[in-house]
Design a protein around this motif. Structure first.
Motif, PDB file in Angstrom:
ATOM      1  N   VAL A 171       0.780  -1.077  -0.137  1.00 53.97           N
ATOM      2  CA  VAL A 171       0.098   0.072  -0.112  1.00 53.97           C
ATOM      3  C   VAL A 171       0.946   1.539   0.016  1.00 53.97           C
ATOM      4  O   VAL A 171       0.460   2.255  -0.822  1.00 53.97           O
ATOM      5  CB  VAL A 171      -0.934  -0.079   1.606  1.00 53.97           C
ATOM      6  CG1 VAL A 171      -1.942   0.814   1.175  1.00 53.97           C
ATOM      7  CG2 VAL A 171      -1.991  -0.978   0.810  1.00 53.97           C
ATOM      8  N   LEU A 172       2.292   1.184   0.898  1.00 56.49           N
ATOM      9  CA  LEU A 172       3.048   2.541   0.780  1.00 56.49           C
ATOM     10  C   LEU A 172       3.543   2.537  -0.630  1.00 56.49           C
ATOM     11  O   LEU A 172       3.960   3.721  -1.182  1.00 56.49           O
ATOM     12  CB  LEU A 172       3.717   2.445   1.667  1.00 56.49           C
ATOM     13  CG  LEU A 172       3.095   2.355   2.887  1.00 56.49           C
ATOM     14  CD1 LEU A 172       4.469   1.876   4.351  1.00 56.49           C
ATOM     15  CD2 LEU A 172       3.265   3.878   3.416  1.00 56.49           C
ATOM     16  N   CYS A 173       4.174   1.223  -1.138  1.00 52.77           N
ATOM     17  CA  CYS A 173       4.580   1.905  -2.650  1.00 52.77           C
ATOM     18  C   CYS A 173       3.595   2.041  -3.522  1.00 52.77           C
ATOM     19  O   CYS A 173       3.546   2.869  -4.290  1.00 52.77           O
ATOM     20  CB  CYS A 173       4.678   0.050  -3.030  1.00 52.77           C
ATOM     21  SG  CYS A 173       6.322  -0.672  -2.113  1.00 52.77           S
ATOM     22  N   ALA A 178       1.934   6.217  -6.379  1.00 55.00           N
ATOM     23  CA  ALA A 178       0.374   7.235  -7.655  1.00 55.00           C
ATOM     24  C   ALA A 178       1.395   9.277  -7.396  1.00 55.00           C
ATOM     25  O   ALA A 178       1.207   9.751  -8.376  1.00 55.00           O
ATOM     26  CB  ALA A 178      -0.907   7.470  -6.563  1.00 55.00           C
ATOM     27  N   ALA A 179       1.987   9.167  -6.304  1.00 53.90           N
ATOM     28  CA  ALA A 179       2.552  11.087  -5.897  1.00 53.90           C
ATOM     29  C   ALA A 179       3.353  10.807  -7.226  1.00 53.90           C
ATOM     30  O   ALA A 179       3.386  11.881  -7.634  1.00 53.90           O
ATOM     31  CB  ALA A 179       2.615  10.874  -4.765  1.00 53.90           C
ATOM     32  N   LEU A 180       4.087   9.925  -7.134  1.00 54.20           N
ATOM     33  CA  LEU A 180       5.116   9.901  -8.369  1.00 54.20           C
ATOM     34  C   LEU A 180       4.613  10.575  -9.840  1.00 54.20           C
ATOM     35  O   LEU A 180       4.924  11.081 -11.232  1.00 54.20           O
ATOM     36  CB  LEU A 180       5.854   8.053  -8.198  1.00 54.20           C
ATOM     37  CG  LEU A 180       6.921   8.730 -10.030  1.00 54.20           C
ATOM     38  CD1 LEU A 180       8.058  10.217  -9.847  1.00 54.20           C
ATOM     39  CD2 LEU A 180       8.154   7.373  -9.186  1.00 54.20           C
ATOM     40  N   ALA A 181       4.047   9.664  -9.899  1.00 53.20           N
ATOM     41  CA  ALA A 181       2.710   9.572 -11.554  1.00 53.20           C
ATOM     42  C   ALA A 181       2.266  10.646 -11.460  1.00 53.20           C
ATOM     43  O   ALA A 181       2.129  10.982 -13.038  1.00 53.20           O
ATOM     44  CB  ALA A 181       1.367   8.255 -11.305  1.00 53.20           C
ATOM     45  N   PHE A 182       1.744  11.753 -10.485  1.00 54.36           N
ATOM     46  CA  PHE A 182       1.119  13.358 -10.679  1.00 54.36           C
ATOM     47  C   PHE A 182       2.180  13.742 -10.431  1.00 54.36           C
ATOM     48  O   PHE A 182       1.909  14.614 -11.814  1.00 54.36           O
ATOM     49  CB  PHE A 182       0.039  13.116  -9.289  1.00 54.36           C
ATOM     50  CG  PHE A 182      -0.701  12.512  -9.284  1.00 54.36           C
ATOM     51  CD1 PHE A 182      -2.106  13.041  -9.727  1.00 54.36           C
ATOM     52  CD2 PHE A 182      -1.320  11.713  -8.590  1.00 54.36           C
ATOM     53  CE1 PHE A 182      -3.761  12.763  -9.396  1.00 54.36           C
ATOM     54  CE2 PHE A 182      -1.807  11.352  -8.414  1.00 54.36           C
ATOM     55  CZ  PHE A 182      -4.220  12.179  -9.343  1.00 54.36           C
ATOM     56  N   PHE A 183       3.314  13.361 -10.156  1.00 57.79           N
ATOM     57  CA  PHE A 183       4.597  14.479 -11.206  1.00 57.79           C
ATOM     58  C   PHE A 183       5.183  14.320 -12.498  1.00 57.79           C
ATOM     59  O   PHE A 183       5.072  15.799 -12.542  1.00 57.79           O
ATOM     60  CB  PHE A 183       5.452  14.519  -9.595  1.00 57.79           C
ATOM     61  CG  PHE A 183       6.852  15.174  -9.541  1.00 57.79           C
ATOM     62  CD1 PHE A 183       6.765  16.300  -9.922  1.00 57.79           C
ATOM     63  CD2 PHE A 183       8.204  14.438 -10.788  1.00 57.79           C
ATOM     64  CE1 PHE A 183       8.826  17.029 -10.176  1.00 57.79           C
ATOM     65  CE2 PHE A 183       9.064  15.010 -10.794  1.00 57.79           C
ATOM     66  CZ  PHE A 183       9.529  16.475 -10.556  1.00 57.79           C
TER      67      PHE A 183
END
Length: 685
Positions: A171-173, A178-183
């Motif tokens: 879940v942490l990964c 997801a955060a990396l995808a938005f960035f």
């Protein structure tokens, strides 16, 4: 609603992270559970084997109290639920409790029954329990069985804890992914949006617009290339006057026509080629410079060229002829293309022609030289072909002569080889025959001399009975020697065709009965069953009864030699067609009377069936243990062949062999055939 590129990038990255991360997580959970259970099974099996070693001594000495103590000690392990020790008959000796409640009982569960039937350790998972059981041995003596039940609760709790930790990490990964995808989506979508805006500006005609770019990646390189393309477009966009100057300076003729093929504009090269002024050609029809009707010239632009122009929009490299103002013919290479406006409406036709007068002259000169060269090549080729033909003819004749020579050498070599092999076989047969004959002649002669000598030396010292024995043996050996000499003389006469035959009509079946009666006593003494079948067909044949009787006696004698005790010899009859080899009549074949003598002896080797009747050839059976010279069958063959008959041998399916011969029935042609045989003196073997 369609997603923009940023949304698409975010969705794709999130889906990729979810797919990869979920697959890894599920595989990790499966591996953890499998590995924990596998590790626990190995540990439990080792523990069970150690327990088996600890109880071996008590089980061997049948100490039940010691067994209970040993099994109770194993219950210290919290994973062990129960332990049982069974004797070799399957009765419980101890269950590891103080009460020992299951003593002398037979476990009823399916796993215990499998253990009692097994010769090695087995295990089985049943719900939340792991059962392990197997036989207990002391050296090679089977003492009983051990069954241990383990609980899987602790192992499964450990596995669930590990799985929970993996899920938390997954879940942490997912969150970090997801955060990396938005960035990343925000980073890469902005330059693409700038490219889209710049494309729209340039499409509107704003060539001064420049795309802002701060990155050095592929998108940044694309933006830089886009800016350079805009600068190039801005630099290469020139005025109509500049383009007109380029066209006016072309070395090839350029003519622009309207939709009706009227000349609208030309360049300077066109006026130089045709000799017209620009004002004279402008407004003139294009056919004026292509066709001279007074001279009967055909339109130099082919019909298929015009069709190709209107169907495809352009033609390239069509050879036509221009006519100048002075009437000179100018060959040109014409390319034409239809001009369209932005709405695909035809505005006219642009024609570019290249003067190929010098090229034509060069081609004609080249063609003239090529024709001369072809004549020279043809002459030289003709000479070479004639020389090659003569050479090939000589080679063919040499090859033919070589092949004929090789064929003759091969034929002579084959003849020599065949003659050599036949000579070697004949020499070997002769040597074997001479060796055998020397033995056959020496043996009776030695007996005659030996008994004669004994009779002379002892004739006044021994009784008459002894002297009678000497004379009897001497006579027997002499008779044997006489038979051998008669066989040699008969064979010599038969081969030379000097044997006389007394041909008469006889009942061959009756003669066979008489001869069989002669052998009955010998068969009785040797305990051999000699039987003759009745003939249900004509039995009268024309033959020499003495010679045919000699054949029958020889065949019966051979059958007696090779037939063991308590076996049979059967004489039977049949009919068979006989072809006439030396036919001097109009008859191709005659019906013959067939006699078969079948024994139950050792048979004849297959490779000797064809040669057993030949001269100087003895069967391997005769050589080994049966005696004889081998002349009997050769004489039989000569006699039968002299009667225009046939004789042969074949092995029976079960055992023994069958000797058969066929004689023609009584007919007038037999006498004619026999007379021919005598005159020719033919050797029919």
């Amino acid at each position: 609603m369609r997603l923009n590129i940023r949304g698409q990038l975010i969705g794709f990255a999130f889906f990729l992270i979810l797919l990869v991360g979920g697959s890894i997580s599920l595989y990790s959970i499966y591996q953890v559970r499998t590995e924990h259970l596998k590790r626990f099974k190995r540990s439990a099996l080792e523990s069970t084997k150690i327990i088996a070693l600890t109880v071996t001594d008590a089980l061997y000495q049948f100490k039940i109290s010691t067994l209970r103590r040993e099994l109770q000690a194993t219950r210290i392990d919290q994973d062990i639920v129960s332990t049982y020790v069974l004797d070799s008959d399957g009765l419980v000796l101890s269950d590891g409790t103080a009460e020992n409640l299951f003593r002398d009982q037979i476990p009823k569960d399916a796993f215990s029954e499998k253990v009692l039937q097994s010769h090695h350790w087995i295990h089985e998972t049943e719900g939340n329990l792991l059962k392990i059981g197997g036989p207990v041995y002391l050296i090679e003596e089977h003492l009983g069985f051990l069954i241990v039940t383990y609980s899987l609760d602790r192992i499964r709790r450990d596995a669930y804890q590990t799985i929970t930790n993996n899920i938390i990490i997954t879940v942490l990964c997912f969150t970090m992914g997801a955060a990396l995808a938005f960035f990343l989506a925000g980073k890469y979508s902005k330059p693409i949006q700038n490219l889209l805006l710049g494309t729209k500006k340039i499409a509107e005609g704003n060539l001064s617009f420049k795309i802002e770019n701060e990155s050095e990646d592929e998108i940044g390189q694309l933006a830089n290339a886009f800016n350079k393309m805009t600068e190039t477009l801005r630099e290469t966009t020139v005025s109509k006057e500049f383009v007109d100057n380029i066209i006016y300076s072309m070395t090839d003729s350029l003519i622009v026509l309207d939709q009706k093929s009227m000349i609208q504009s030309i360049n300077r090269a066109t006026t130089g080629i045709l000799g017209y002024d620009e004002q004279e050609l402008t407004g003139m029809h294009f056919n004026t410079i292509l066709l001279d009707e007074e001279k009967g010239k055909k339109p130099p632009l082919p019909k298929n060229g015009v069709e190709k122009l209107w169907n495809q929009g352009s033609v390239k490299g069509i050879e036509v002829t221009y006519f100048s103002k002075s009437g000179r013919e100018i060959p040109v290479l014409l390319s034409a293309s239809i001009i369209y406006d932005k709405n695909r409406k035809i505005q006219g036709i642009v024609c570019i022609a290249k003067d190929i007068t010098q090229q034509k002259l060069a081609e004609e000169e080249l063609k003239r030289h090529r024709d001369q060269l072809e004549v020279m090549v043809q002459e030289r080729t003709f000479k070479l072909n004639r020389e090659i033909s003569d050479r090939k003819k000589i080679e063919r004749e040499l090859k033919k002569a070589h092949r004929e020579m090789e064929k003759k050498v091969e034929e002579r070599t084959a003849d020599y080889k065949k003659a050599k092999e036949e000579a070697e076989r004949a020499n070997q047969s002769k040597n074997e025959f001479l060796a055998n004959m020397s033995h056959e002649l020496r043996t009776p002669m030695h007996h005659i001399l030996s008994y004669s000598k004994s009779g002379i030396n002892k004739f006044d010292k021994v009784e008459k009975e002894r002297l009678l024995h000497y004379f009897t043996q001497t006579r027997t050996s002499g008779e044997r020697l006489m038979i051998l000499l008669n066989d040699l003389l008969d064979l010599s006469k038969l081969e030379s065709g000097q044997m006389n035959y007394d041909m008469k009509s006889i009942d061959l079946a009756e003669m066979m009965k008489q001869i069989v009666a002669e052998f009955s006593q010998i068969a009785l003494e040797n305990e051999i069953y000699l039987r003759i079948e009745e003939a249900d067909l004509p039995t009268i044949v024309t033959c020499d009864s003495q010679k045919i009787g000699q054949v029958i006696r020889n065949l019966l004698s051979n059958a007696m030699k090779y037939t063991p005790t308590n076996k049979s010899i059967v004489v039977s009859y049949d009919s068979q067609e006989l072809p006439l080899a030396n036919n001097i009549t109009n008859i191709n074949s005659v019906t013959g009377f067939k006699v078969k003598i079948t024994d139950e002896g050792s048979g004849i080797p297959d490779n000797e069936l064809e040669t057993i009747f030949d001269k100087f050839i003895q069967s391997s059976m005769t050589k080994s243990n049966a005696g004889g010279t081998g002349l009997g069958l050769a004489i039989c063959k000569e006699i039968i062949m002299a009667h225009q008959g046939k004789i042969w041998a074949e092995n029976n399916p079960q055992c023994g062999a069958t000797f058969s011969f066929v004689l023609p029935y009584q007919s007038e042609s037999n006498h004619i055939i026999l007379q021919s045989h005598r005159k020719d003196g033919a050797n029919t073997s």
